[in-house]
Design an enzyme around this catalytic site. Sequence first.
Site, PDB file in Angstrom:
ATOM      1  N   GLU A   1       0.815  -1.224   0.000  1.00  0.00           N
ATOM      2  CA  GLU A   1       0.000   0.000   0.000  1.00  0.00           C
ATOM      3  C   GLU A   1       0.849   1.275   0.000  1.00  0.00           C
ATOM      4  O   GLU A   1       0.514   2.243  -0.674  1.00  0.00           O
ATOM      5  CB  GLU A   1      -0.925  -0.016   1.220  1.00  0.00           C
ATOM      6  CG  GLU A   1      -1.947   1.096   1.207  1.00  0.00           C
ATOM      7  CD  GLU A   1      -3.004   0.903   2.286  1.00  0.00           C
ATOM      8  OE1 GLU A   1      -3.530  -0.223   2.419  1.00  0.00           O
ATOM      9  OE2 GLU A   1      -3.302   1.877   2.994  1.00  0.00           O
ATOM     10  N   ASP A   2       1.926   1.273   0.741  1.00  0.00           N
ATOM     11  CA  ASP A   2       2.654   2.531   0.979  1.00  0.00           C
ATOM     12  C   ASP A   2       4.068   2.593   0.415  1.00  0.00           C
ATOM     13  O   ASP A   2       4.758   3.599   0.604  1.00  0.00           O
ATOM     14  CB  ASP A   2       2.716   2.813   2.489  1.00  0.00           C
ATOM     15  CG  ASP A   2       1.342   3.131   3.064  1.00  0.00           C
ATOM     16  OD1 ASP A   2       0.501   3.648   2.304  1.00  0.00           O
ATOM     17  OD2 ASP A   2       1.110   2.860   4.243  1.00  0.00           O
TER      18      ASP A   2
END
Length: 180
Positions: free
Chosen positions: A64-65
Amino acid sequence: MSTSTDILAAVHFASDKHRNQRRKNKKETPYINHPIAVAHLLATVAGVSDSPTLIAAVLHDTIEDTETTREELDSEFGVGVRQLVEEVTDDKTLEKHVRKQLQIEHAPELSYRAKLIKLADLTCNVTDVLDDPPPWPHERRVSYLKWTEQVIAGCRGTNEKLEQHYDRLVARGRLALHGD
Ligand code: ZN
């Protein structure tokens, strides 16, 4: 590889992927403190010793990051761990309010292991919002707490100790924030 070697490999991998990221608190804590805290909470408060769960907890924000790809997780940690990370990964092509609503709707459908990670992730985030918060206005902290309660509602019946830990935290948060 032994279990501890696998877990350390995940810590090593995640610390490299998150190396230039900071949390949103005032002191800008290194990002890696968060996934380590999530895995630590699972191992201690929740009593989890299942290594795929602990490994995926350490890796839970990498797709996700960071630039981490699904293929990388497949080859480094296996398809099972990658699928677990994907279960707790938001689709960043969607707007934030949509992603937050989907988390509420999808929580009951998560696997047992993914529910454990979600419970621990939100518990750590609430701890941060109460004890070492980002520079958010009061109202935003209150609404964050309320949102976590909706996601957690879909994860209940998974780990009593962890859920009780979360409940005590939210009770303390309500008092501290004077919300309802
Ligand atoms: Zn997280």
